[in-house]
Write an enzyme that holds these catalytic residues in place. Structure first.
Site, PDB file in Angstrom:
ATOM      1  N   ARG A   1      -2.085  -5.983  10.131  1.00 41.44           N
ATOM      2  CA  ARG A   1      -2.731  -4.731   9.679  1.00 41.44           C
ATOM      3  C   ARG A   1      -4.164  -5.067   9.284  1.00 41.44           C
ATOM      4  O   ARG A   1      -4.405  -6.062   8.592  1.00 41.44           O
ATOM      5  CB  ARG A   1      -1.983  -4.140   8.482  1.00 41.44           C
ATOM      6  CG  ARG A   1      -2.754  -2.995   7.836  1.00 41.44           C
ATOM      7  CD  ARG A   1      -1.943  -2.258   6.809  1.00 41.44           C
ATOM      8  NE  ARG A   1      -0.867  -1.512   7.446  1.00 41.44           N
ATOM      9  CZ  ARG A   1      -0.088  -0.648   6.803  1.00 41.44           C
ATOM     10  NH1 ARG A   1      -0.268  -0.429   5.511  1.00 41.44           N
ATOM     11  NH2 ARG A   1       0.872  -0.011   7.431  1.00 41.44           N
TER      12      ARG A   1
ATOM     13  N   ARG B   1       5.941  -0.535   2.996  1.00 42.79           N
ATOM     14  CA  ARG B   1       6.970  -0.344   4.012  1.00 42.79           C
ATOM     15  C   ARG B   1       6.791  -1.208   5.253  1.00 42.79           C
ATOM     16  O   ARG B   1       7.727  -1.859   5.718  1.00 42.79           O
ATOM     17  CB  ARG B   1       6.994   1.125   4.489  1.00 42.79           C
ATOM     18  CG  ARG B   1       7.719   2.048   3.569  1.00 42.79           C
ATOM     19  CD  ARG B   1       7.027   3.386   3.546  1.00 42.79           C
ATOM     20  NE  ARG B   1       5.777   3.224   2.838  1.00 42.79           N
ATOM     21  CZ  ARG B   1       5.654   3.332   1.509  1.00 42.79           C
ATOM     22  NH1 ARG B   1       6.672   3.672   0.802  1.00 42.79           N
ATOM     23  NH2 ARG B   1       4.490   3.124   0.920  1.00 42.79           N
TER      24      ARG B   1
ATOM     25  N   LYS C   1     -14.694 -15.782   3.067  1.00 40.49           N
ATOM     26  CA  LYS C   1     -15.782 -16.768   3.212  1.00 40.49           C
ATOM     27  C   LYS C   1     -16.632 -16.454   4.435  1.00 40.49           C
ATOM     28  O   LYS C   1     -17.509 -17.227   4.806  1.00 40.49           O
ATOM     29  CB  LYS C   1     -15.188 -18.171   3.363  1.00 40.49           C
ATOM     30  CG  LYS C   1     -14.290 -18.598   2.224  1.00 40.49           C
ATOM     31  CD  LYS C   1     -13.642 -19.939   2.542  1.00 40.49           C
ATOM     32  CE  LYS C   1     -12.376 -20.142   1.750  1.00 40.49           C
ATOM     33  NZ  LYS C   1     -11.540 -21.212   2.298  1.00 40.49           N
TER      34      LYS C   1
HETATM   35  N1   CP Z   1       3.893   4.083   6.324  1.00 36.75           N
HETATM   36  C1   CP Z   1       3.210   2.959   5.999  1.00 36.75           C
HETATM   37  O1   CP Z   1       2.474   2.383   6.805  1.00 36.75           O
HETATM   38  O2   CP Z   1       3.442   2.537   4.733  1.00 36.75           O
HETATM   39  P1   CP Z   1       2.828   1.220   4.092  1.00 36.75           P
HETATM   40  O3   CP Z   1       1.336   1.436   3.987  1.00 36.75           O
HETATM   41  O4   CP Z   1       3.501   1.058   2.770  1.00 36.75           O
HETATM   42  O5   CP Z   1       3.119   0.085   5.034  1.00 36.75           O
END
Ligand code: CP
Length: 301
Positions: free
Chosen positions: A102, A51, A81
């Site tokens: 992320r 998402r 690496k």
């Molecule tokens: N809600 C959420 O962060 O979903 P994903 O891990 O698919 O990005």
């Protein structure tokens, strides 16, 4: 708003502006289709995502921007690496106009923002925060309940490792008269740090032992998956499952949210119930992320 790191940074006014803009964009998407013309956004994902990555990427494309993406940074970037996060950011910041990242480190977004010369948006940082998820959660609540003050919110599942819960608590610290009802297995209980945030922001915390302890007229039930991948020890299985029988104990106006992906904490027998909002919630994410990107780039001008 240069960087989007934590829900701590938003004022109530910021939130209103983002949610109002999301409503405007979804009503008139054609007006915004060239808004990010000439901009390049890089999505750096060192953890899996469906998402967050796809809704951010779709948001960029719908706004007329261009994308460069590392879908699986953990194995496909030079971090394998031994490159540090800081060095990766030092390099990427010279290629792009914004970074959506992320990472498994709790402080990854702060560390990246210290190095980057372009905006950094936290798309989930370890067990820490997931601020843009909370934006879409609150936006969904506003659309469905018509308000963000005076709410009873049940939080369920993995309250210790679930970054969406941590960000949600911080975000609702901006609103008044919020009652949080926490229901989880004991080994996944909400850390004291977040209980304190609830109380310091003037909201109320109630620890529950069963569904019976949650008020029948609760406005929102927000369930979360056990984050097994974040822990070496076995966290066990979810005991508190929302299914048709459980949901029918609650009001016709109670909505069920979940950041997704779900495992077994929400049974599929409620998917067609009008109170089940989790797929609508995921779709709202694209509009909210479009609004957020517009705000971030507006600030850059
Ligand atoms: N809600 C959420 O962060 O979903 P994903 O891990 O698919 O990005």
């Amino acid at each position: 708003m240069k960087n989007v790191i934590s829900c701590d940074q938003f004022t109530k006014e910021d939130l209103k502006e983002i949610f109002d803009l999301a409503d405007v964009v979804r009503a008139n998407p054609e007006k915004y289709m060239n808004a990010l013309n000439g901009k390049v956004v890089t999505t750096l994902f060192f953890e899996p995502s469906t998402r967050t990555r796809l809704s951010f990427e779709t948001a960029v494309v719908r706004l007329g921007g261009r994308l460069v993406s590392t879908e699986n940074g953990k194995t496909n970037s030079s971090s394998t690496k031994g490159e540090t996060l800081e060095d990766t950011i030092r390099v990427v910041t010279g290629y792009t106009d914004a970074i959506v990242m992320r990472h498994s480190f709790n402080d990854a977004a702060e560390r990246a923002a210290k190095i980057a010369t372009v905006p950094v948006i936290n798309a989930g940082s370890g067990k820490g925060e997931h601020p843009t998820q909370s934006l879409l959660d609150a936006y969904t609540i506003r659309r469905e309940k018509g308000r963000l003050d005076n709410l009873k919110i049940a939080i369920l599942g993995d309250l210790i490792n679930g970054r969406t819960i941590h960000s949600l608590i911080k975000l609702f610290g901006r609103y008044e008269n919020i009652e949080f009802y926490a229901l989880s297995k004991e080994n996944l209980a909400l850390p004291e740090k977040y209980v304190k945030i609830i109380e310091e922001t003037g909201n109320k915390y109630f620890k529950c032992n069963s569904f019976e302890d949650i008020p029948k007229d609760v406005d929102v039930m927000y369930h979360t998956r056990i984050q097994a991948e974040r822990c070496d020890e076995d966290l066990g299985k979810e005991e508190f499952i929302i299914n048709k029988k459980v949901l029918n104990q609650f009001s016709e106006d109670t909505i069920v949210l979940h950041p997704l992906p779900r495992v077994d904490e929400i049974a599929t027998d409620i998917d067609n119930d009008k109170r089940a909002m989790f797929f609508k919630q995921a779709h709202n994410g694209m509009w909210v992320r479009m609004a957020l990107l517009l705000k971030v780039f507006e600030e850059e001008k």
